[in-house]
Scaffold this motif. Structure first.
Motif, PDB file in Angstrom:
ATOM      1  N   GLU A 269      19.408 -17.683  92.904  1.00  0.00           N
ATOM      2  CA  GLU A 269      20.097 -18.054  91.676  1.00  0.00           C
ATOM      3  C   GLU A 269      21.547 -17.564  91.645  1.00  0.00           C
ATOM      4  O   GLU A 269      22.402 -18.187  91.031  1.00  0.00           O
ATOM      5  CB  GLU A 269      19.357 -17.554  90.438  1.00  0.00           C
ATOM      6  CG  GLU A 269      19.086 -16.064  90.412  1.00  0.00           C
ATOM      7  CD  GLU A 269      17.680 -15.735  90.879  1.00  0.00           C
ATOM      8  OE1 GLU A 269      17.088 -14.794  90.326  1.00  0.00           O
ATOM      9  OE2 GLU A 269      17.187 -16.414  91.803  1.00  0.00           O
ATOM     10  N   LEU A 270      21.833 -16.451  92.337  1.00  0.00           N
ATOM     11  CA  LEU A 270      23.207 -15.965  92.391  1.00  0.00           C
ATOM     12  C   LEU A 270      24.064 -16.863  93.278  1.00  0.00           C
ATOM     13  O   LEU A 270      25.240 -17.102  92.984  1.00  0.00           O
ATOM     14  CB  LEU A 270      23.239 -14.525  92.903  1.00  0.00           C
ATOM     15  CG  LEU A 270      22.512 -13.489  92.050  1.00  0.00           C
ATOM     16  CD1 LEU A 270      22.760 -12.093  92.603  1.00  0.00           C
ATOM     17  CD2 LEU A 270      22.939 -13.565  90.590  1.00  0.00           C
ATOM     18  N   GLN A 271      23.481 -17.360  94.353  1.00  0.00           N
ATOM     19  CA  GLN A 271      24.214 -18.282  95.220  1.00  0.00           C
ATOM     20  C   GLN A 271      24.445 -19.612  94.503  1.00  0.00           C
ATOM     21  O   GLN A 271      25.519 -20.207  94.605  1.00  0.00           O
ATOM     22  CB  GLN A 271      23.449 -18.510  96.527  1.00  0.00           C
ATOM     23  CG  GLN A 271      24.237 -19.295  97.563  1.00  0.00           C
ATOM     24  CD  GLN A 271      23.631 -19.198  98.943  1.00  0.00           C
ATOM     25  OE1 GLN A 271      23.189 -18.144  99.369  1.00  0.00           O
ATOM     26  NE2 GLN A 271      23.601 -20.306  99.669  1.00  0.00           N
ATOM     27  N   VAL A 272      23.443 -20.073  93.774  1.00  0.00           N
ATOM     28  CA  VAL A 272      23.590 -21.295  92.965  1.00  0.00           C
ATOM     29  C   VAL A 272      24.657 -21.077  91.894  1.00  0.00           C
ATOM     30  O   VAL A 272      25.490 -21.957  91.641  1.00  0.00           O
ATOM     31  CB  VAL A 272      22.243 -21.690  92.325  1.00  0.00           C
ATOM     32  CG1 VAL A 272      22.444 -22.705  91.202  1.00  0.00           C
ATOM     33  CG2 VAL A 272      21.304 -22.269  93.378  1.00  0.00           C
ATOM     34  N   TYR A 273      24.640 -19.903  91.280  1.00  0.00           N
ATOM     35  CA  TYR A 273      25.625 -19.557  90.242  1.00  0.00           C
ATOM     36  C   TYR A 273      27.041 -19.618  90.820  1.00  0.00           C
ATOM     37  O   TYR A 273      27.958 -20.179  90.198  1.00  0.00           O
ATOM     38  CB  TYR A 273      25.319 -18.156  89.724  1.00  0.00           C
ATOM     39  CG  TYR A 273      26.013 -17.765  88.441  1.00  0.00           C
ATOM     40  CD1 TYR A 273      25.630 -18.308  87.225  1.00  0.00           C
ATOM     41  CD2 TYR A 273      27.031 -16.816  88.452  1.00  0.00           C
ATOM     42  CE1 TYR A 273      26.246 -17.922  86.041  1.00  0.00           C
ATOM     43  CE2 TYR A 273      27.652 -16.428  87.278  1.00  0.00           C
ATOM     44  CZ  TYR A 273      27.255 -16.991  86.079  1.00  0.00           C
ATOM     45  OH  TYR A 273      27.878 -16.610  84.915  1.00  0.00           O
ATOM     46  N   SER A 274      27.213 -19.065  92.022  1.00  0.00           N
ATOM     47  CA  SER A 274      28.516 -19.140  92.696  1.00  0.00           C
ATOM     48  C   SER A 274      28.863 -20.581  93.040  1.00  0.00           C
ATOM     49  O   SER A 274      30.037 -20.970  93.003  1.00  0.00           O
ATOM     50  CB  SER A 274      28.497 -18.290  93.978  1.00  0.00           C
ATOM     51  OG  SER A 274      28.348 -16.924  93.682  1.00  0.00           O
TER      52      SER A 274
ATOM     53  N   LEU B  34      23.371 -24.514  96.438  1.00  0.00           N
ATOM     54  CA  LEU B  34      23.222 -23.431  97.414  1.00  0.00           C
ATOM     55  C   LEU B  34      24.290 -23.551  98.505  1.00  0.00           C
ATOM     56  O   LEU B  34      24.863 -22.551  98.947  1.00  0.00           O
ATOM     57  CB  LEU B  34      21.825 -23.449  98.037  1.00  0.00           C
ATOM     58  CG  LEU B  34      20.685 -22.934  97.162  1.00  0.00           C
ATOM     59  CD1 LEU B  34      19.339 -23.255  97.789  1.00  0.00           C
ATOM     60  CD2 LEU B  34      20.805 -21.426  96.929  1.00  0.00           C
ATOM     61  N   LEU B  35      24.557 -24.780  98.929  1.00  0.00           N
ATOM     62  CA  LEU B  35      25.580 -25.011  99.942  1.00  0.00           C
ATOM     63  C   LEU B  35      26.966 -24.643  99.419  1.00  0.00           C
ATOM     64  O   LEU B  35      27.749 -23.973 100.112  1.00  0.00           O
ATOM     65  CB  LEU B  35      25.562 -26.480 100.369  1.00  0.00           C
ATOM     66  CG  LEU B  35      26.608 -26.897 101.416  1.00  0.00           C
ATOM     67  CD1 LEU B  35      26.265 -26.287 102.771  1.00  0.00           C
ATOM     68  CD2 LEU B  35      26.692 -28.413 101.519  1.00  0.00           C
TER      69      LEU B  35
ATOM     70  N   TYR C 262      29.587 -21.476 100.777  1.00  0.00           N
ATOM     71  CA  TYR C 262      30.961 -21.626 101.251  1.00  0.00           C
ATOM     72  C   TYR C 262      31.982 -21.428 100.129  1.00  0.00           C
ATOM     73  O   TYR C 262      33.111 -21.922 100.219  1.00  0.00           O
ATOM     74  CB  TYR C 262      31.149 -23.016 101.861  1.00  0.00           C
ATOM     75  CG  TYR C 262      30.395 -23.211 103.148  1.00  0.00           C
ATOM     76  CD1 TYR C 262      30.803 -22.587 104.326  1.00  0.00           C
ATOM     77  CD2 TYR C 262      29.257 -24.009 103.191  1.00  0.00           C
ATOM     78  CE1 TYR C 262      30.108 -22.764 105.510  1.00  0.00           C
ATOM     79  CE2 TYR C 262      28.549 -24.186 104.379  1.00  0.00           C
ATOM     80  CZ  TYR C 262      28.981 -23.566 105.532  1.00  0.00           C
ATOM     81  OH  TYR C 262      28.285 -23.732 106.708  1.00  0.00           O
ATOM     82  N   SER C 263      31.606 -20.707  99.090  1.00  0.00           N
ATOM     83  CA  SER C 263      32.468 -20.598  97.913  1.00  0.00           C
ATOM     84  C   SER C 263      33.840 -19.994  98.210  1.00  0.00           C
ATOM     85  O   SER C 263      34.853 -20.482  97.689  1.00  0.00           O
ATOM     86  CB  SER C 263      31.767 -19.799  96.804  1.00  0.00           C
ATOM     87  OG  SER C 263      31.444 -18.491  97.252  1.00  0.00           O
TER      88      SER C 263
END
Length: 356
Positions: A7-12, A276-277, A281-282
């Motif tokens: 969820e943190l990666q999705v949030y980013s 997620l992707l 690569y944020s």
């Protein structure tokens, strides 16, 4: 061992998507319809801008969340070294690149307008511009975020050491937030032109909010109330025509409500592959999308006479994301790219570093 949550990666991922949409929307506002404020271009575009403009607060929130989740005792030297490798070095390289580009351009222009080039003048100009880069001013204007992020991340452990009580610390950060809102409401022409670094104090409370979400186990709640209340707050504030009042309510009310709401949204979307992707690569997207790709893409579409409506905005943002990701993948295959992102010979990617 550093923990990872989908969820943190999705949030980013949501946050970096919003970053590209902010800049694409701003290009449309300024270069296509030639307006200076979202308040006068209709409820739809104003509403859209209010939604996406919480990207930076989201990144600060998730940084505070990760600090609490992976908390370990680190001295300042260790913390600085880690942030230098992951965040500061790529920032300095891209920032200096644009600085040299502008500096060289000014020298070339000067050669055409005068017989003698004042090297001392241009040298001083370069030094001043480099100093400004470190406090948030750059040709690649999105880079202002990095000095703010570094200030908060490096100073927070010290502040926490002396303000041990959570409530006292949060009240102190809210005071800093309200201080900036008060300064901003003065409508000073100087502050409008040079908001950094004083503006950085606004974001401390969001870092603390992220920390509290993990430590107080608020991440375990379903979050239905924020998700239901957020649209009401959003619409009400977006309908306010007074720019000063709208900004005040946005900073004080809408921003924290948005940050919390999208956190709970990210929990529900934690297995979304696209987000997620984007989260993965944020940081490269952040560094490269503007002005390398987004502005050039918008200009090309405008030149072809195809920028006919606002609905081109998401298309431009999407292209800038795709170009940024592929540019990064090509770059890290080179020695310079490996140096820039601190990739050792035995590592193929730095995906674990992208979510700084």
């Amino acid at each position: 061992m550093k923990r990872h949550l989908n969820e943190l990666q999705v949030y980013s991922g949501i946050a970096i998507l919003f970053v590209t949409l902010i800049h694409s929307n701003a290009y449309y506002l300024q270069s296509i319809i030639h307006m200076q404020s979202y308040a006068y271009v209709g409820i739809f575009i104003n509403l859209f801008d209010k939604i996406v403009h919480i990207a930076v607060p989201m990144f600060i929130f998730v940084a505070g969340y990760k600090y609490e989740m992976n908390k370990k005792e680190e001295n300042f030297k260790e913390l600085f070294k880690k942030k230098y490798k992951r965040v500061i070095q790529p920032f300095l390289i891209i920032g200096i690149f644009f600085l040299l580009l502008g500096w060289g351009s000014n020298i070339i222009k000067g050669m055409f307008h005068q017989t003698n080039i004042d090297i001392i003048y241009y040298g001083k100009n370069f030094i001043i511009s480099f100093g400004k880069l470190l406090i948030g001013y750059s040709y690649a204007f999105q880079l202002w975020y990095v000095p703010m992020y570094i200030l908060i991340v490096l100073s927070y452990p010290t502040i926490r050491k002396y303000l041990k009580n959570t409530n006292v610390r949060f009240i102190f950060f809210v005071f800093l937030m309200m201080t900036w809102i008060g300064i901003e409401s003065l409508n000073s022409s100087f502050i409008k032109k040079y908001p950094y670094p004083i503006k950085f104090i606004y974001y401390f409370y969001l870092y603390e909010l992220g920390s509290l979400f993990y430590s107080k186990k608020l991440n375990l709640k379903k979050g239905l109330v924020p998700i239901l209340v957020y649209p009401i707050i959003l619409v009400c504030i977006s309908m306010i025509k007074n720019v000063t009042l709208s900004q005040l309510l946005t900073d004080a009310l809408l921003t924290p409500a948005s940050v919390i709401t999208f956190y709970y949204v990210s929990i529900r979307l934690k297995n979304n592959n696209l987000l997620l992707l984007l989260g993965k690569y944020s940081y490269p997207i952040f560094l490269f999308h503007e002005p390398i790709f987004l502005a050039k893409t918008g200009f090309a579409i405008k030149k072809l006479g195809l920028y006919k409506s606002w609905f081109i905005v998401p298309f431009v943002a999407s292209l800038s994301i795709v170009f940024s990701i592929y540019f990064y993948k090509i770059l890290v295959k080179t020695k310079f790219g490996k140096f820039m992102f601190n990739i050792s010979a035995n590592k193929k990617t730095i995906e674990q570093k992208c979510n700084y």
